[in-house]
Write an enzyme that holds these catalytic residues in place. Sequence first.
Site, PDB file in Angstrom:
ATOM      1  N   ASP A  27       0.950  -1.175   0.464  1.00 26.51           N
ATOM      2  CA  ASP A  27      -0.122   0.163   0.286  1.00 26.51           C
ATOM      3  C   ASP A  27       0.557   1.244  -0.266  1.00 26.51           C
ATOM      4  OD1 ASP A  27      -2.285   0.445  -0.612  1.00 26.51           O
ATOM      5  OD2 ASP A  27      -3.027   1.553   2.317  1.00 26.51           O
ATOM      6  N   ASN A  75     -10.832  -2.197  -5.640  1.00 21.07           N
ATOM      7  CA  ASN A  75     -10.267  -1.470  -6.410  1.00 21.07           C
ATOM      8  C   ASN A  75     -10.751  -1.189  -7.780  1.00 21.07           C
ATOM      9  OD1 ASN A  75      -6.939  -3.524  -5.194  1.00 21.07           O
ATOM     10  ND2 ASN A  75      -7.417  -0.888  -4.422  1.00 21.07           N
TER      11      ASN A  75
HETATM   12  C1  IPE Z   1      -5.559  -2.233  -0.186  1.00 23.41           C
HETATM   13  O1  IPE Z   1      -4.465  -1.172  -1.083  1.00 23.41           O
HETATM   14  C2  IPE Z   1      -5.713  -3.490  -1.663  1.00 23.41           C
HETATM   15  C3  IPE Z   1      -3.472  -3.727  -2.380  1.00 23.41           C
HETATM   16  C4  IPE Z   1      -2.927  -3.364  -1.346  1.00 23.41           C
HETATM   17  C5  IPE Z   1      -3.807  -4.084  -3.716  1.00 23.41           C
HETATM   18  P1  IPE Z   1      -5.985  -0.432  -0.885  1.00 23.41           P
HETATM   19  O2  IPE Z   1      -5.567   1.218  -0.938  1.00 23.41           O
HETATM   20  O3  IPE Z   1      -7.227  -0.518  -1.795  1.00 23.41           O
HETATM   21  O4  IPE Z   1      -7.024   0.061   0.482  1.00 23.41           O
HETATM   22  P2  IPE Z   1      -7.648   1.093   1.126  1.00 23.41           P
HETATM   23  O5  IPE Z   1      -8.672   1.249   0.445  1.00 23.41           O
HETATM   24  O6  IPE Z   1      -6.468   1.945   1.791  1.00 23.41           O
HETATM   25  O7  IPE Z   1      -8.520   0.150   2.424  1.00 23.41           O
HETATM   26  C1  IPE Z   2      -1.429   0.419  -3.350  1.00 30.25           C
HETATM   27  O1  IPE Z   2      -1.088   1.433  -2.819  1.00 30.25           O
HETATM   28  C2  IPE Z   2      -2.078  -0.553  -5.157  1.00 30.25           C
HETATM   29  C3  IPE Z   2      -3.080  -1.091  -5.183  1.00 30.25           C
HETATM   30  C4  IPE Z   2      -3.667  -0.748  -4.249  1.00 30.25           C
HETATM   31  C5  IPE Z   2      -3.010  -0.418  -6.046  1.00 30.25           C
HETATM   32  P1  IPE Z   2      -1.734   2.801  -3.668  1.00 30.25           P
HETATM   33  O2  IPE Z   2      -3.036   2.833  -4.925  1.00 30.25           O
HETATM   34  O3  IPE Z   2      -3.206   2.093  -2.657  1.00 30.25           O
HETATM   35  O4  IPE Z   2      -1.614   3.864  -2.746  1.00 30.25           O
HETATM   36  P2  IPE Z   2      -2.346   4.305  -1.569  1.00 30.25           P
HETATM   37  O5  IPE Z   2      -2.651   4.169  -0.698  1.00 30.25           O
HETATM   38  O6  IPE Z   2      -3.471   5.413  -1.933  1.00 30.25           O
HETATM   39  O7  IPE Z   2      -0.910   6.219  -1.498  1.00 30.25           O
HETATM   40 MG    MG Z   3      -4.126   2.576  -0.709  1.00 30.08          MG
END
Ligand code: IPE
Ligand code: IPE
Ligand code: MG
Length: 264
Positions: A27, A75
């Site tokens: 994340d 996502n």
């Molecule tokens: C969790 O990250 C999903 C992945 C790392 C693929 P998200 O960024 O989607 O999770 P939330 O929305 O902060 O819970």
């Molecule tokens: C994790 O990074 C990757 C995916 C969930 C695909 P994020 O895209 O969630 O990045 P933040 O959490 O918004 O910074």
């Molecule tokens: Mg995230």
Amino acid sequence: MAGGPGAQPTRRDFGEPFPDHLAIIMDGNGRWARRRGWMRVRGHQEGIDSVRQITTECARLGVQSLTLYAFSVENWKRPRKEISFLMKLLADFLVAERPTLAKNDIRLRAIGRVEDLPAAALAELRETERLTANNGGMVLRLALSYGSRTELADAARALAADVERGALAKEAIDEETLRAYLYDPTTPDPDLVIRTAGELRLSNFLLWQASYSELYVAECGWPEFREPQLHEAIRSYTARVRKFGGLIEDLPPLSQGRSASGGA
Ligand code: IPE
Ligand code: IPE
Ligand code: MG
């Protein structure tokens, strides 16, 4: 650590227990990039280098199973442009990393509703699974279009169908029966679940499998999670006592800090 300064630690240097089964919620890519004034997708791009480095290091250390949360069912709610970028990145990654997977004897598998992926990404996924199917080292599982609640609902539906057609007696259903209906029943329960970017939640990841996993949260974004951060997470795990609901004599008393934060 053996081997002097600069030497890479071996599994033995970490001691026991060693986390044979690791799972990571990658994340913070977007925030990592935004903090530098860049577009969010640059964080995803940079995160690929972390995936390569962490995967290679886990294989070198003898981790048996590494599961990476790459794209959740939730996502799909993101802007179409970001999703397209991620799917292209995934397809490119699956092609570009084939030599690394081969060199490190890594078998790649996927869990999730992978049939929801765009055709190009799904085709590269299937091909990479096929090419690595006989590799005998670490299993790298990518969680793609993955959600635990979806996984459990899909499992319940398939299980109910087998009961309905008489292939399974409902009295015979136990925990292991249910596990057999999950996306990949050979997925081991993770010893350690790591999440980057400081968030204290599981975000629908491996809820069944992680029932008794140890949790570790790194403050850095995924693009900054590299070998030293992995080693720190493993050291944190090695220092823990796993009780699985049982009792262990002679545990140290609760520290002042912990009892104070516990209230009363
Ligand atoms: C969790 O990250 C999903 C992945 C790392 C693929 P998200 O960024 O989607 O999770 P939330 O929305 O902060 O819970
Ligand atoms: C994790 O990074 C990757 C995916 C969930 C695909 P994020 O895209 O969630 O990045 P933040 O959490 O918004 O910074
Ligand atoms: Mg995230």
